[in-house]
Design a protein around this motif. Structure first.
Motif, mmCIF file in Angstrom:
data_model
loop_
_atom_site.group_PDB
_atom_site.id
_atom_site.type_symbol
_atom_site.label_atom_id
_atom_site.label_comp_id
_atom_site.label_asym_id
_atom_site.label_seq_id
_atom_site.Cartn_x
_atom_site.Cartn_y
_atom_site.Cartn_z
ATOM 1 N N ASP A 123 0.801 -1.212 0.000
ATOM 2 C CA ASP A 123 0.000 0.000 0.000
ATOM 3 C C ASP A 123 0.843 1.275 0.000
ATOM 4 O OD1 ASP A 123 -2.872 -0.869 0.276
ATOM 5 O OD2 ASP A 123 -2.052 -1.898 2.028
ATOM 6 N N GLU A 124 0.232 2.325 -0.470
ATOM 7 C CA GLU A 124 0.655 3.708 -0.323
ATOM 8 C C GLU A 124 2.091 3.938 -0.803
ATOM 9 O OE1 GLU A 124 -2.494 5.435 2.812
ATOM 10 O OE2 GLU A 124 -0.706 4.631 3.761
ATOM 11 N N MET A 125 2.897 4.685 -0.060
ATOM 12 C CA MET A 125 4.219 5.077 -0.559
ATOM 13 C C MET A 125 5.131 3.871 -0.762
ATOM 14 S SD MET A 125 5.452 7.875 -1.581
ATOM 15 C CE MET A 125 6.858 7.793 -2.691
ATOM 16 N N THR A 126 5.001 2.881 0.089
ATOM 17 C CA THR A 126 5.850 1.698 -0.088
ATOM 18 C C THR A 126 5.482 0.937 -1.362
ATOM 19 O OG1 THR A 126 4.398 0.615 1.544
ATOM 20 C CG2 THR A 126 6.572 1.321 2.301
ATOM 21 N N ARG A 127 4.226 1.017 -1.778
ATOM 22 C CA ARG A 127 3.819 0.392 -3.042
ATOM 23 C C ARG A 127 4.486 1.112 -4.235
ATOM 24 N NH1 ARG A 127 -0.838 -2.759 -4.366
ATOM 25 N NH2 ARG A 127 -1.342 -2.712 -6.588
ATOM 26 N N ILE A 128 4.563 2.442 -4.142
ATOM 27 C CA ILE A 128 5.239 3.216 -5.183
ATOM 28 C C ILE A 128 6.714 2.830 -5.241
ATOM 29 C CG2 ILE A 128 5.799 5.527 -5.999
ATOM 30 C CD1 ILE A 128 2.765 4.841 -5.987
ATOM 31 N N LEU A 129 7.352 2.780 -4.081
ATOM 32 C CA LEU A 129 8.773 2.417 -4.024
ATOM 33 C C LEU A 129 9.008 0.981 -4.479
ATOM 34 C CD1 LEU A 129 9.827 4.075 -0.646
ATOM 35 C CD2 LEU A 129 10.423 4.816 -2.950
ATOM 36 N N LYS A 176 4.218 -23.162 -0.202
ATOM 37 C CA LYS A 176 4.488 -23.979 -1.383
ATOM 38 C C LYS A 176 5.907 -23.755 -1.911
ATOM 39 C CE LYS A 176 2.931 -24.704 -6.170
ATOM 40 N NZ LYS A 176 1.924 -24.314 -7.190
ATOM 41 N N TYR A 177 6.310 -22.482 -2.012
ATOM 42 C CA TYR A 177 7.581 -22.156 -2.650
ATOM 43 C C TYR A 177 8.721 -21.895 -1.667
ATOM 44 C CZ TYR A 177 4.987 -21.753 -7.025
ATOM 45 O OH TYR A 177 4.211 -22.015 -8.127
ATOM 46 N N GLY A 178 8.406 -21.655 -0.399
ATOM 47 C CA GLY A 178 9.443 -21.560 0.619
ATOM 48 C C GLY A 178 9.975 -20.180 0.905
ATOM 49 N N VAL A 179 9.845 -19.247 -0.045
ATOM 50 C CA VAL A 179 10.405 -17.911 0.146
ATOM 51 C C VAL A 179 9.435 -16.866 -0.407
ATOM 52 C CG1 VAL A 179 12.365 -16.364 -0.219
ATOM 53 C CG2 VAL A 179 12.731 -18.835 -0.189
ATOM 54 N N SER A 180 9.222 -15.789 0.349
ATOM 55 C CA SER A 180 8.392 -14.695 -0.146
ATOM 56 C C SER A 180 9.008 -13.366 0.256
ATOM 57 C CB SER A 180 6.960 -14.792 0.396
ATOM 58 O OG SER A 180 6.937 -14.542 1.788
ATOM 59 N N VAL A 181 8.570 -12.320 -0.444
ATOM 60 C CA VAL A 181 8.978 -10.959 -0.118
ATOM 61 C C VAL A 181 7.714 -10.108 -0.083
ATOM 62 C CG1 VAL A 181 9.487 -10.431 -2.543
ATOM 63 C CG2 VAL A 181 10.469 -9.014 -0.731
ATOM 64 N N LYS A 182 7.565 -9.313 0.973
ATOM 65 C CA LYS A 182 6.309 -8.595 1.196
ATOM 66 C C LYS A 182 6.536 -7.100 1.366
ATOM 67 C CE LYS A 182 2.428 -8.150 4.381
ATOM 68 N NZ LYS A 182 2.792 -6.753 4.748
ATOM 69 N N CYS A 183 5.724 -6.323 0.678
ATOM 70 C CA CYS A 183 5.676 -4.876 0.824
ATOM 71 C C CYS A 183 4.864 -4.522 2.078
ATOM 72 C CB CYS A 183 5.029 -4.280 -0.424
ATOM 73 S SG CYS A 183 4.952 -2.478 -0.475
ATOM 74 N N ALA A 184 5.095 -3.340 2.618
ATOM 75 C CA ALA A 184 4.315 -2.889 3.765
ATOM 76 C C ALA A 184 2.843 -2.717 3.374
ATOM 77 C CB ALA A 184 4.871 -1.574 4.297
ATOM 78 N N THR A 185 1.942 -3.039 4.301
ATOM 79 C CA THR A 185 0.503 -2.989 4.040
ATOM 80 C C THR A 185 -0.219 -2.232 5.153
ATOM 81 O OG1 THR A 185 0.401 -5.191 5.041
ATOM 82 C CG2 THR A 185 0.292 -5.079 2.634
ATOM 83 N N HIS A 203 8.720 -1.486 8.806
ATOM 84 C CA HIS A 203 7.974 -0.246 9.016
ATOM 85 C C HIS A 203 6.641 -0.267 8.266
ATOM 86 C CE1 HIS A 203 9.028 0.998 4.946
ATOM 87 N NE2 HIS A 203 10.276 0.686 5.210
ATOM 88 N N GLY A 204 5.895 0.839 8.369
ATOM 89 C CA GLY A 204 4.588 0.931 7.739
ATOM 90 C C GLY A 204 4.634 1.472 6.325
ATOM 91 N N THR A 205 3.496 1.993 5.870
ATOM 92 C CA THR A 205 3.328 2.359 4.463
ATOM 93 C C THR A 205 3.713 3.806 4.159
ATOM 94 O OG1 THR A 205 0.998 2.895 4.859
ATOM 95 C CG2 THR A 205 1.507 0.647 4.145
ATOM 96 N N VAL A 206 4.222 4.534 5.139
ATOM 97 C CA VAL A 206 4.698 5.921 4.989
ATOM 98 C C VAL A 206 3.587 6.799 4.402
ATOM 99 C CG1 VAL A 206 6.736 7.313 4.455
ATOM 100 C CG2 VAL A 206 6.906 4.817 4.355
ATOM 101 N N THR A 207 2.470 6.850 5.109
ATOM 102 C CA THR A 207 1.262 7.532 4.640
ATOM 103 C C THR A 207 1.497 9.012 4.359
ATOM 104 O OG1 THR A 207 -0.057 5.985 5.943
ATOM 105 C CG2 THR A 207 -1.144 7.988 5.201
#
Length: 405
Positions: free
Chosen positions: A15-21, A65-74, A305-309
Motif C-alpha cells: 500500500d501507499e508510498m511503499t507500493r510506489i517504491l 508452497k515455494y518456501g520464500v516470499s517478499v512482502k511490501c508494507a501494508t 515499518h509501515g506504508t509511509v502515509t
C-alpha cells in the motif's frame, strides 16, 4: 545477460508510498540484472477488500508452497481507514494473518552504517529482536460492553467438560479482549530462537511478565527453560554463549545499559513495540531487516515499518518525497539470497550481496534520504529524493557488477 531464477519467489505487493517504491525498486535495481520469476499477490487494501481478504490467505499458502516470499508494507485498517477506503469491514492485519498461517518467529536487526551513531551511545553492536509470530493480541477476540453484566472466560473440552473463570463484573460500559497461544507454537518459537542464537553465536535473552501473568506468560517461560535444558544447554556451553530469562521491565533496563550484540526474544506484541524502539534508536525504522522463519523452513522477508502515509499524500499532490527504501530493498535482497541458497544459484546470492553493499556504500558516501540526513554525521552529506537515491545505488551497483566481469 540477466541472472535466471529456477523457482518462483512469492511477491506480495502493498500500500501507499511503499507500493510506489516497490515498483521503482523492481524497475531500477532488480529487473535490469535479474529475470525476476515471481508469483504475484496484490495485498493492497483495495484488493483485500475485493477478495474479502482471501488474497492474503492465498499468498501465505503460496509461501508454504515455494518456501520464500517478499512482502511490501501494508495497511492494517482502523476506523478512519474503513471510511477512507470504503471497506465492508475492518480487515485484520495481513502480517497477523500470514504469521498465523506460517507460524514461526520474526527476526529483526538494525542495518548499521558508520556515519549514523545509535541514540544509545553505548550500543556498538546490533541488537536482534526475535518476535514470536503467532497468537496473542493479533488473534484476539474483542467485545464492546454496552450495559452491566458479568464477563466470564469459558473453555469447553471436546469431551464436554467446562471450565469457567469469572473475569470481571461490569457496572457499565467497557471492553473485553480474549487472547490465546498454543504450546506447539511457543515450542517452535523457542527452538527457532535457540537455533538462531547458535547460528549467529550470540547470547539469547527472553523476557515476559510472568510475575503478573502467572499462567499465560509463565507458560512461555517454562517452555523455553524446559527445551533449553533438554536440548540446547550443552550446545550453548560448547559455543560459550548464554541463555537467560528476565522480566521484560528488567530486560528493557539491561538493554539500554548494554553494548548490544545479542538476541532479545519477545512475545508477539512486545516484539512489535521493542523492534520499533531498537530500530529508531539505531537510526531509522527504514533501516531494519525483518524475516519470518517458520518451523517448516519457510521464509518471508519484509520491511519492519509501515506504508509511509504522510509521504504518500505528498506524492499524490505531485510533491517530491525523500522516502527511505533501504528496508524494502533489503527485504528483496534477503529473499533473493534465500531463493538462491535453496536453488543452489550462486549468481543470485552474489547479486543480493552486491545490492546490499551498494546501498550501504551510497549512504557511507554521504548520499541519503531525508530521514538519514537528520541523523548522519557525514561531513559532506547530500539529501536525495526517493528516486535519486535509487539511481545513486544503481550507479554503484553497475560499477560493482562491471568490476566483477
Amino acid at each position: 545477460m540477466k541472472i535466471q531464477m529456477k523457482t518462483p519467489l512469492v511477491e506480495m505487493d502493498g500500500d501507499e508510498m511503499t507500493r510506489i517504491l516497490w515498483k521503482d525498486i523492481k524497475e531500477i535495481l532488480l529487473e535490469p540484472y535479474v529475470d525476476l520469476n515471481t508469483e504475484y499477490y496484490d495485498l493492497g487494501l483495495p484488493n483485500r477488500e475485493a477478495t474479502k481478504d482471501q488474497v492474503t490467505i492465498d499468498a501465505a499458502n503460496a509461501n508454504k508452497k515455494y518456501g520464500v516470499s517478499v512482502k511490501c508494507a501494508t495497511i492494517t485498517p482502523n476506523a478512519q481507514r474503513v471510511e477512507e477506503y470504503n471497506l465492508s469491514q475492518m480487515w485484520k492485519s495481513p502480517n497477523g494473518t500470514i504469521r498465523a498461517i506460517l507460524d514461526g518467529t520474526v527476526f529483526r536487526a538494525p542495518i548499521m552504517v558508520s556515519s549514523i551513531k545509535p541514540a544509545v551511545r553505548n550500543w556498538t553492536q546490533p541488537i536482534v529482536i526475535a518476535r514470536h509470530a503467532f497468537g496473542d493480541v493479533y488473534r484476539a477476540s474483542e467485545i464492546r460492553v454496552e450495559e452491566p453484566g458479568t464477563a466470564k472466560l469459558v473453555f469447553t473440552t471436546d469431551s464436554g467438560t467446562e471450565f469457567v473463570e469469572e473475569i470481571a463484573r461490569f457496572e457499565g460500559p467497557g471492553v473485553l479482549q480474549g487472547q490465546f497461544n498454543k504450546d506447539k507454537s511457543i515450542e517452535s518459537f523457542a527452538r527457532s530462537c535457540f537455533e538462531y542464537a547458535l547460528s549467529e553465536n550470540k547470547d539469547l535473552w527472553f523476557s515476559t511478565k510472568d510475575t503478573i501473568s502467572k499462567k499465560y506468560d509463565h507458560r512461555f517461560k517454562d517452555i523455553f527453560q524446559e527445551i533449553f535444558d533438554a536440548e540446547y544447554k550443552a550446545r550453548f556451553d560448547e559455543k560459550g554463549i548464554e541463555y537467560f530469562y528476565t522480566l521484560i521491565d528488567d530486560a528493557v533496563a539491561r538493554v539500554i545499559r548494554s553494548k548490544g550484540g545479542f538476541i532479545w526474544a519477545c512475545k508477539n506484541y512486545d516484539g512489535d513495540v521493542m523492534s520499533d524502539m531498537v530500530s529508531t534508536a539505531f537510526g531509522s525504522l527504514a533501516m531494519m531487516t525483518s524475516v519470518l522463519v517458520s518451523p517448516d523452513g519457510n521464509y518471508e522477508y519484509e520491511a519492519a515499518h509501515g506504508t509511509v502515509t504522510r509521504h504518500y499524500y505528498k506524492y499524490l499532490k505531485g510533491e517530491e518525497t525523500s522516502t527511505n527504501p533501504v528496508a524494502t530493498i533489503f527485504a528483496w535482497s534477503g529473499a533473493l539470497r534465500k531463493r538462491g541458497e535453496f536453488d543452489e544459484n550462486p549468481d543470485l546470492i552474489h547479486f543480493a550481496d552486491d545490492l546490499e553493499e551498494s546501498v550501504l556504500q551510497t549512504i557511507e558516501d554521504g548520499e541519503m534520504t531525508g530521514d538519514l540526513i537528520l541523523l548522519s554525521d557525514h561531513p559532506d552529506k547530500k539529501k536525495l529524493s526517493s528516486t535519486e537515491f535509487l539511481y545513486a545505488i544503481r550507479s554503484r551497483l553497475d560499477a560493482k557488477r562491471a568490476a566483477a566481469l
